[in-house]
Scaffold this motif. Structure first.
Motif, PDB file in Angstrom:
ATOM      1  N   LYS A  46       0.829  -1.225   0.000  1.00  0.00           N
ATOM      2  CA  LYS A  46       0.000   0.000   0.000  1.00  0.00           C
ATOM      3  C   LYS A  46       0.855   1.263   0.000  1.00  0.00           C
ATOM      4  CE  LYS A  46      -1.675  -1.207   3.892  1.00  0.00           C
ATOM      5  NZ  LYS A  46      -1.021  -2.501   3.982  1.00  0.00           N
ATOM      6  N   SER A  47       1.782   1.334   0.966  1.00  0.00           N
ATOM      7  CA  SER A  47       2.562   2.564   1.107  1.00  0.00           C
ATOM      8  C   SER A  47       3.432   2.801  -0.122  1.00  0.00           C
ATOM      9  CB  SER A  47       3.424   2.502   2.368  1.00  0.00           C
ATOM     10  OG  SER A  47       2.599   2.288   3.488  1.00  0.00           O
ATOM     11  N   SER A  48       3.973   1.733  -0.693  1.00  0.00           N
ATOM     12  CA  SER A  48       4.781   1.879  -1.907  1.00  0.00           C
ATOM     13  C   SER A  48       3.912   2.393  -3.054  1.00  0.00           C
ATOM     14  CB  SER A  48       5.403   0.533  -2.295  1.00  0.00           C
ATOM     15  OG  SER A  48       6.256   0.085  -1.278  1.00  0.00           O
ATOM     16  N   PHE A 155      -4.185   9.443   4.311  1.00  0.00           N
ATOM     17  CA  PHE A 155      -3.944   8.989   5.680  1.00  0.00           C
ATOM     18  C   PHE A 155      -3.542   7.523   5.618  1.00  0.00           C
ATOM     19  CE2 PHE A 155      -6.987  12.471   6.747  1.00  0.00           C
ATOM     20  CZ  PHE A 155      -6.210  13.140   7.683  1.00  0.00           C
ATOM     21  N   ASP A 156      -2.270   7.230   5.886  1.00  0.00           N
ATOM     22  CA  ASP A 156      -1.820   5.836   5.911  1.00  0.00           C
ATOM     23  C   ASP A 156      -2.001   5.326   7.343  1.00  0.00           C
ATOM     24  OD1 ASP A 156      -0.787   3.469   4.978  1.00  0.00           O
ATOM     25  OD2 ASP A 156       1.092   4.327   4.239  1.00  0.00           O
ATOM     26  N   GLU A 157      -2.394   4.068   7.483  1.00  0.00           N
ATOM     27  CA  GLU A 157      -2.694   3.471   8.798  1.00  0.00           C
ATOM     28  C   GLU A 157      -3.797   4.278   9.501  1.00  0.00           C
ATOM     29  OE1 GLU A 157      -1.529   0.635   9.362  1.00  0.00           O
ATOM     30  OE2 GLU A 157       0.181   0.525   8.019  1.00  0.00           O
ATOM     31  N   PHE A 158      -4.823   4.583   8.733  1.00  0.00           N
ATOM     32  CA  PHE A 158      -5.894   5.460   9.213  1.00  0.00           C
ATOM     33  C   PHE A 158      -6.617   4.928  10.455  1.00  0.00           C
ATOM     34  CE2 PHE A 158     -10.345   7.015   9.032  1.00  0.00           C
ATOM     35  CZ  PHE A 158     -10.084   8.357   9.219  1.00  0.00           C
TER      36      PHE A 158
HETATM   37 MG   LIG Z   1       2.410   0.728   4.852  1.00  0.00          MG
END
Ligand SMILES: [Mg+2]
Ligand SMILES: Nc1ncnc2c1ncn2[C@@H]1O[C@H](COP(=O)(O)OP(=O)(O)OP(=O)(O)O)[C@@H](O)[C@H]1O
Length: 374
Positions: A46-48, A155-158
């Protein structure tokens, strides 16, 4: 020789494989002002993916990327949000100071510069109040209107927001976010259970306010090509069967694929099949052992442990009488209960072990190959 495989942290650019369809979709929804809920199993990328979208489209949008991993309070969240906004919208301290004149007059914020010379914002006194947080969120809408450019807030890890102030904070955020016409939102995370309760349940604070997008594995052919190309680029050679075996052992999880490939490359740039592959896989498993042991130790219920060991090695139907008998699971309702609890912890999903290497580790635990007794 430099190992060409990377795992842990975001990968972008040359290190980034495929995901063309997902990138197109994310960009389209951002343009159309449709919020997206990006969910995947842990370390699926996801983050990538989000970092790559930002890299490729930094001229088309103003991105505000806020990683909430490990963030436990509203002060930190607000600081991260404001710093990200200031950075992508203004870039320098002087410009930020001019742009945020009215905000700074409220004097609860202080402009700062980090080691990299990037401007940021710090809170001077106490936690921000709900109206302050709402005002902070509204800044993105202001910036978008003033710059005539869509802002994309990620928002990552929301799900972490839910731990800060119960649903109060979530509801306050939703109340502002839904009025924003020039800002698109991406909410990402791997705690599926929590995220779905926020976005898909009627009582959820963000009920139906984002389009869910499930991030699955990268197609096998693309990963295979990536693996074989990286070995050849270094003057080595990786056979097709080894590439396939890596992907299959990793259950398609790109983190594990890169980790096993990394270990294999360390053994030889012309690895032998299957002995070198076996060694690489064992090394990768060894690296995960501390995390898996902690998880295993945290499973206290005997029934849940039995169930996990059973489902790791036995491909039979988990609710069948023969499966229950074979593994001493007492009854279908005991199995049901164990699954419900393991599902709610995200260890299993509908009774299937989510993490492919955990599954392998448990299988080896039963056969005594992990160097640990149960
Ligand atoms: Mg991540
Ligand atoms: N598109 C990709 N191409 C190549 N490798 C990838 C890709 N996406 C992810 N990976 C591999 O998986 C690892 C984890 O990726 P990433 O951190 O983006 O996943 P995540 O879903 O955000 O994980 P987490 O659940 O821990 O937040 C990367 O370090 C990399 O090794």
């Amino acid at each position: 020789m430099n190992n060409p495989f990377k795992f842990g942290g975001q990968v972008t650019g040359e290190d980034f494989v495929d995901r063309e369809r997902e990138i197109t979709e994310l960009v389209r929804e951002a343009r159309n002002g449709i919020n997206v809920l990006l969910i995947s199993h842990r370390r699926m990328g996801k983050s990538s993916l989000l970092a790559e979208v930002i890299r490729r489209h930094c001229n088309d949008f103003i991105f505000v990327y806020v990683d909430l991993y490990g963030v436990t309070n509203k002060t930190k969240m607000s600081e991260l949000y404001l710093s990200a906004l200031v950075n992508s919208a203004y870039g320098t301290l002087e410009k930020a100071a001019a742009g945020f004149k009215t905000l700074l007059m409220a004097s609860r914020f202080r402009l700062t510069v980090n080691e990299k010379g990037e401007p940021g914002i710090e809170f001077s006194l106490g936690e921000p109040t709900t109206p302050e947080i709402q005002a902070i969120l509204d800044l993105s809408e202001d910036v978008a209107k003033r710059r005539k450019k869509r802002v994309v807030v990620i928002f990552d890890e929301f799900q972490e927001v839910g731990f800060m102030d119960g649903t109060t904070l979530l509801k306050a955020m939703r109340a502002r976010i839904q009025t924003h016409k020039h800002v698109s939102y991406v909410f990402a995370g791997s705690k599926k259970h929590l995220l779905l309760s926020i976005f898909e349940e009627r009582e959820g604070a963000f009920y139906k306010s984002a389009r869910p997008m499930d991030l699955g594995p990268i197609p096998d052919e693309d990963m295979e090509r990536f693996l074989t190309d990286r070995f050849s680029a270094k003057g080595g050679r990786l056979g097709r069967e080894s590439a396939k075996a890596i992907i299959s052992a990793a259950g398609g999880n790109p983190f594990y694929i890169q980790q096993i490939a990394y270990e294999l490359f360390n053994i030889s740039i012309r690895p032998r099949w299957p002995e070198d592959f076996e060694t690489a896989l064992s090394t990768a498993l060894e690296h995960q052992t501390p995390a898996f042991s902690t998880l295993w130790d945290s499973v206290k219920s005997k029934m849940q442990r039995r169930y996990l060991l059973a489902v790791a090695s036995d491909l039979g139907a988990t609710r069948s009488t023969s499966f229950i008998d074979r593994h001493g699971l007492r009854s279908a309702s005991h199995v049901q209960k164990a699954i419900a609890q393991l599902d709610s912890r995200g260890i299993t999903e509908r009774g299937e072990i989510v993490d492919p290497l955990l599954r392998l580790w448990l299988r080896r635990l039963t056969s005594g190959q992990t160097g640990r007794s149960g």
